[in-house]
Design an enzyme around this catalytic site. Structure first.
Site, PDB file in Angstrom:
ATOM      1  CG  ASP A  73      -2.085   0.909   1.119  1.00  0.00           C
ATOM      2  OD1 ASP A  73      -3.228   0.416   1.156  1.00  0.00           O
ATOM      3  OD2 ASP A  73      -1.882   2.140   0.991  1.00  0.00           O
ATOM      4  CB  SER A 100     -12.070   4.079  -3.787  1.00  0.00           C
ATOM      5  OG  SER A 100     -11.995   4.802  -2.566  1.00  0.00           O
ATOM      6  CD  GLU A 143     -19.615   4.002  -8.610  1.00  0.00           C
ATOM      7  OE1 GLU A 143     -19.198   4.903  -9.353  1.00  0.00           O
ATOM      8  OE2 GLU A 143     -19.771   4.124  -7.396  1.00  0.00           O
ATOM      9  CE1 TYR A 159     -13.333   3.821  -8.128  1.00  0.00           C
ATOM     10  CE2 TYR A 159     -15.717   3.825  -8.387  1.00  0.00           C
ATOM     11  CZ  TYR A 159     -14.561   3.224  -7.918  1.00  0.00           C
ATOM     12  OH  TYR A 159     -14.634   2.022  -7.246  1.00  0.00           O
ATOM     13  CG  ASN A 191     -22.607   1.947  -2.974  1.00  0.00           C
ATOM     14  OD1 ASN A 191     -22.901   1.637  -4.125  1.00  0.00           O
ATOM     15  ND2 ASN A 191     -22.317   3.177  -2.618  1.00  0.00           N
ATOM     16  CG  ASN A 229     -28.287   8.312  -1.736  1.00  0.00           C
ATOM     17  OD1 ASN A 229     -27.896   7.144  -1.624  1.00  0.00           O
ATOM     18  ND2 ASN A 229     -27.877   9.106  -2.714  1.00  0.00           N
TER      19      ASN A 229
HETATM   20  P1  NAD Z   1     -10.072   3.060  -0.147  1.00  0.00           P
HETATM   21  O1  NAD Z   1     -10.002   4.344  -0.863  1.00  0.00           O
HETATM   22  O2  NAD Z   1     -10.621   3.008   1.236  1.00  0.00           O
HETATM   23  O3  NAD Z   1      -8.615   2.400  -0.075  1.00  0.00           O
HETATM   24  C1  NAD Z   1      -7.746   2.396  -1.166  1.00  0.00           C
HETATM   25  C2  NAD Z   1      -6.378   1.917  -0.689  1.00  0.00           C
HETATM   26  O4  NAD Z   1      -5.509   1.871  -1.821  1.00  0.00           O
HETATM   27  C3  NAD Z   1      -5.731   2.876   0.339  1.00  0.00           C
HETATM   28  O5  NAD Z   1      -5.157   2.132   1.389  1.00  0.00           O
HETATM   29  C4  NAD Z   1      -4.656   3.583  -0.475  1.00  0.00           C
HETATM   30  O6  NAD Z   1      -3.530   3.989   0.298  1.00  0.00           O
HETATM   31  C5  NAD Z   1      -4.278   2.504  -1.481  1.00  0.00           C
HETATM   32  N1  NAD Z   1      -3.689   3.078  -2.705  1.00  0.00           N
HETATM   33  C6  NAD Z   1      -4.207   4.088  -3.472  1.00  0.00           C
HETATM   34  N2  NAD Z   1      -3.384   4.347  -4.496  1.00  0.00           N
HETATM   35  C7  NAD Z   1      -2.337   3.464  -4.398  1.00  0.00           C
HETATM   36  C8  NAD Z   1      -1.164   3.234  -5.175  1.00  0.00           C
HETATM   37  N3  NAD Z   1      -0.883   3.950  -6.267  1.00  0.00           N
HETATM   38  N4  NAD Z   1      -0.326   2.241  -4.783  1.00  0.00           N
HETATM   39  C9  NAD Z   1      -0.592   1.502  -3.688  1.00  0.00           C
HETATM   40  N5  NAD Z   1      -1.667   1.698  -2.900  1.00  0.00           N
HETATM   41  C10 NAD Z   1      -2.537   2.656  -3.251  1.00  0.00           C
HETATM   42  O7  NAD Z   1     -10.872   2.072  -1.109  1.00  0.00           O
HETATM   43  P2  NAD Z   1     -11.982   0.972  -0.786  1.00  0.00           P
HETATM   44  O8  NAD Z   1     -13.291   1.616  -0.657  1.00  0.00           O
HETATM   45  O9  NAD Z   1     -11.477   0.069   0.282  1.00  0.00           O
HETATM   46  O10 NAD Z   1     -11.993   0.173  -2.180  1.00  0.00           O
HETATM   47  C11 NAD Z   1     -11.051  -0.859  -2.418  1.00  0.00           C
HETATM   48  C12 NAD Z   1     -11.278  -1.432  -3.811  1.00  0.00           C
HETATM   49  O11 NAD Z   1     -12.604  -1.936  -3.911  1.00  0.00           O
HETATM   50  C13 NAD Z   1     -11.133  -0.399  -4.925  1.00  0.00           C
HETATM   51  O12 NAD Z   1     -10.498  -1.012  -6.006  1.00  0.00           O
HETATM   52  C14 NAD Z   1     -12.573  -0.018  -5.275  1.00  0.00           C
HETATM   53  O13 NAD Z   1     -12.675   0.365  -6.615  1.00  0.00           O
HETATM   54  C15 NAD Z   1     -13.278  -1.320  -5.005  1.00  0.00           C
HETATM   55  N6  NAD Z   1     -14.691  -1.220  -4.594  1.00  0.00           N
HETATM   56  C16 NAD Z   1     -15.059  -0.415  -3.556  1.00  0.00           C
HETATM   57  C17 NAD Z   1     -16.390  -0.386  -3.138  1.00  0.00           C
HETATM   58  C18 NAD Z   1     -16.837   0.466  -1.982  1.00  0.00           C
HETATM   59  O14 NAD Z   1     -18.048   0.554  -1.728  1.00  0.00           O
HETATM   60  N7  NAD Z   1     -15.961   1.081  -1.231  1.00  0.00           N
HETATM   61  C19 NAD Z   1     -17.336  -1.167  -3.801  1.00  0.00           C
HETATM   62  C20 NAD Z   1     -16.919  -1.967  -4.894  1.00  0.00           C
HETATM   63  C21 NAD Z   1     -15.595  -2.004  -5.260  1.00  0.00           C
HETATM   64  O1  DAU Z   2     -21.081   1.027  -6.103  1.00  0.00           O
HETATM   65  C1  DAU Z   2     -19.777   0.804  -5.646  1.00  0.00           C
HETATM   66  C2  DAU Z   2     -19.090   2.121  -5.384  1.00  0.00           C
HETATM   67  O2  DAU Z   2     -19.676   2.669  -4.207  1.00  0.00           O
HETATM   68  C3  DAU Z   2     -17.593   2.000  -5.227  1.00  0.00           C
HETATM   69  O3  DAU Z   2     -17.033   1.534  -6.409  1.00  0.00           O
HETATM   70  C4  DAU Z   2     -16.966   3.337  -4.833  1.00  0.00           C
HETATM   71  O4  DAU Z   2     -15.592   3.181  -4.582  1.00  0.00           O
HETATM   72  C5  DAU Z   2     -17.654   3.843  -3.582  1.00  0.00           C
HETATM   73  O5  DAU Z   2     -17.156   5.115  -3.245  1.00  0.00           O
HETATM   74  C6  DAU Z   2     -19.164   3.898  -3.779  1.00  0.00           C
HETATM   75  O6  DAU Z   2     -19.534   4.938  -4.717  1.00  0.00           O
HETATM   76  P1  DAU Z   2     -20.760   5.944  -4.454  1.00  0.00           P
HETATM   77  O7  DAU Z   2     -20.533   7.166  -5.233  1.00  0.00           O
HETATM   78  O8  DAU Z   2     -22.061   5.240  -4.613  1.00  0.00           O
HETATM   79  O9  DAU Z   2     -20.556   6.195  -2.857  1.00  0.00           O
HETATM   80  P2  DAU Z   2     -20.651   7.523  -1.961  1.00  0.00           P
HETATM   81  O10 DAU Z   2     -20.591   7.071  -0.533  1.00  0.00           O
HETATM   82  O11 DAU Z   2     -19.730   8.581  -2.409  1.00  0.00           O
HETATM   83  O12 DAU Z   2     -22.145   8.029  -2.250  1.00  0.00           O
HETATM   84  C7  DAU Z   2     -23.280   7.219  -1.981  1.00  0.00           C
HETATM   85  C8  DAU Z   2     -24.509   7.993  -2.442  1.00  0.00           C
HETATM   86  O13 DAU Z   2     -24.692   9.132  -1.570  1.00  0.00           O
HETATM   87  C9  DAU Z   2     -24.396   8.570  -3.828  1.00  0.00           C
HETATM   88  O14 DAU Z   2     -25.660   8.519  -4.473  1.00  0.00           O
HETATM   89  C10 DAU Z   2     -23.985  10.031  -3.612  1.00  0.00           C
HETATM   90  C11 DAU Z   2     -24.657  10.352  -2.291  1.00  0.00           C
HETATM   91  N1  DAU Z   2     -23.932  11.352  -1.454  1.00  0.00           N
HETATM   92  C12 DAU Z   2     -22.621  11.116  -1.165  1.00  0.00           C
HETATM   93  C13 DAU Z   2     -21.900  12.011  -0.387  1.00  0.00           C
HETATM   94  C14 DAU Z   2     -20.443  11.764  -0.083  1.00  0.00           C
HETATM   95  C15 DAU Z   2     -24.597  12.478  -0.952  1.00  0.00           C
HETATM   96  O15 DAU Z   2     -25.816  12.651  -1.191  1.00  0.00           O
HETATM   97  N2  DAU Z   2     -23.887  13.352  -0.184  1.00  0.00           N
HETATM   98  C16 DAU Z   2     -22.556  13.193   0.108  1.00  0.00           C
HETATM   99  O16 DAU Z   2     -21.961  14.053   0.795  1.00  0.00           O
END
Ligand code: NAD
Ligand code: DAU
Length: 377
Positions: free
Chosen positions: A35, A87, A136, A183, A212, A282
């Site tokens: 990381d 992300s 997405e 993204y 999500n 939401n």
């Molecule tokens: P996050 O942003 O919480 O964590 C990302 C991690 O990647 C961090 O620890 C960061 O330091 C590391 N990182 C970023 N750039 C890097 C680089 N160049 N080299 C090495 N490390 C690096 O992300 P998350 O929400 O845990 O998501 C993890 C994965 O799952 C992502 O690939 C995201 O697209 C995918 N994903 C997330 C969600 C969600 O709801 N959060 C849903 C579906 C898929």
């Molecule tokens: O669907 C999977 C994805 O879910 C992942 O790939 C992404 O990494 C992750 O960030 C997430 O994306 P979203 O854009 O759906 O998540 P976020 O929490 O940013 O937003 C959730 C919903 O809430 C979206 O419809 C936008 C809305 N929102 C978000 C924020 C941060 C608001 O209304 N207000 C806010 O301040």
């Protein structure tokens, strides 16, 4: 050690749950957390396992091809579980370059390093390149009304469980990609590179697209932790548009369990969708969060409803995501274990009980990010 596995992005939200699961469940595996520790990476997420003998942390950028190659050779790595990424959709709108660099070029650098190590050996079992992607990439679904019924209506998952849905269509593995944000465009591109490395070089790959996630250790730029923290401190809750957008929420430990299963039993070159069968608007989630935080803090339930503040919508805001994960259920027997009510209660409690963690990640540059993101909205 029986296996040596790199988990990229292991200091982030989902990655830290995956690292914890693997380190505890497989003492016979060496787990290497690679990381870069961007703003989203936090080693405090892994305090409980950092001293385990089968765990190693390496601070490295996935774009550093030479560094990754050397590490893979040194550690005889036979598996990569790739989560590292930029992300957050809102950040990608402000700074798409970083997303292309990390999500596309970073993934390519890992693929090239894996190819350089494994190709001369003929990609022996159990080599795997497992790429974690998002729902997405499929774009957005409509909110449709089945004959005369107003959404949400009830549909039946293949497991027989019922769930509320806001439309009749779902993301399935065979849908064409239609990403809308920088993204999701970058994630889509990285998915294509992973499949290309299978089709061109025979690399044993697998891809999953998940909905999500929510749960402990999520950086408070994302809806759920941001709003829990704001409600606690009685700060405005910036709801984009009319709060009508729908997301399909999955508890993060259920995602980590799916990753474990697919890494070990998923078919090479396959794609599996992972989702919660759990669609929420939401605005409805936000009301649940307000009621839960208020109750747990001993405030009158709903006392903080007036914090809801409608702000300018996110550009290109996808209307609805809903995953059909029946392939994963049928082929590998996975399904979500937690009901949303239970998961959200656990999650809110965790953030309220871990204020130190929250204070730590919201110190430094975070305040500036927050002001820049919401100024003028
Ligand atoms: P996050 O942003 O919480 O964590 C990302 C991690 O990647 C961090 O620890 C960061 O330091 C590391 N990182 C970023 N750039 C890097 C680089 N160049 N080299 C090495 N490390 C690096 O992300 P998350 O929400 O845990 O998501 C993890 C994965 O799952 C992502 O690939 C995201 O697209 C995918 N994903 C997330 C969600 C969600 O709801 N959060 C849903 C579906 C898929
Ligand atoms: O669907 C999977 C994805 O879910 C992942 O790939 C992404 O990494 C992750 O960030 C997430 O994306 P979203 O854009 O759906 O998540 P976020 O929490 O940013 O937003 C959730 C919903 O809430 C979206 O419809 C936008 C809305 N929102 C978000 C924020 C941060 C608001 O209304 N207000 C806010 O301040």
């Amino acid at each position: 050690m029986k296996r040596s596995i790199i988990i990229t992005g292991g200091a982030g939200f989902i990655g830290s749950h995956v690292v914890r699961l693997f380190v505890n469940k497989y003492p016979e595996y060496k787990i290497i957390n690679l990381d870069k520790l961007t703003y989203a990476g936090n080693l405090a997420n892994l305090k409980d396992i950092e001293d385990k003998p089968n765990y190693r942390f390496v601070k490295m950028d996935i774009c550093d091809f030479e560094g990754v190659l050397k590490l893979m050779q040194e550690e005889h790595v036979d598996g990569i579980i790739h989560l590292a990424a930029e992300s957050h959709v809102d950040r990608s709108i402000k700074d798409p370059f970083t997303f292309a660099q990390t999500n596309v070029m970073g993934t390519l650098s890992l693929l090239q390093a894996a190819k350089a190590c494994w190709e001369p050996l003929g990609y022996p079992e159990p080599c795997r390149f497992y790429h974690i992607s998002t729902d997405e990439v499929y774009g957005a679904l409509e909110m449709t009304h089945p004959e005369g019924i107003e959404p949400p209506f009830t549909t039946k998952a293949s497991s027989g469980k019922h769930h509320l849905a806001y439309g009749e269509s779902f993301f399935t593995e065979d849908l064409k990609y239609q990403p809308h944000s920088p993204y999701s465009a970058a994630k889509a591109s990285s998915d294509h590179f992973v499949r290309a490395f299978h089709d061109t070089f025979g690399m044993p790959t697998v891809v999953t697209n998940c909905s999500n996630n929510y749960g402990p250790y999520q950086f408070p730029e994302k809806l759920i932790p941001l709003f829990i923290n704001n409600i606690r401190h009685r700060k405005p809750l910036p709801v984009y548009g009319r709060g009508e957008n729908v997301r399909d929420w999955l508890y993060v430990e259920d995602h980590a369990r799916a990753i474990d299963l697919i890494f070990h039993e998923g078919k090479i070159a396959e794609t599996y969708n992972i989702g919660g069968f759990n669609e929420w608007k939401n605005i409805d989630i936000i009301k649940v969060l307000i009621n839960t935080v208020d109750r747990l803090l001993g405030r009158p339930e709903g006392a903080d409803l007036d914090l809801i503040t409608y702000v300018t919508d996110r550009a290109g805001h996808d209307l609805r995501y809903a995953i059909d994960s029946s392939k994963l259920q049928k082929e590998l027997g996975w399904e979500p274990s937690l009901q949303f009510e239970e998961g959200i209660e656990k999650t809110v409690r965790w953030y309220l009980d871990n204020q130190d963690w929250m204070d730590n990640v919201t110190s430094g540059d975070y305040q500036k990010y927050y002001e820049d993101m919401y100024r003028g909205r």
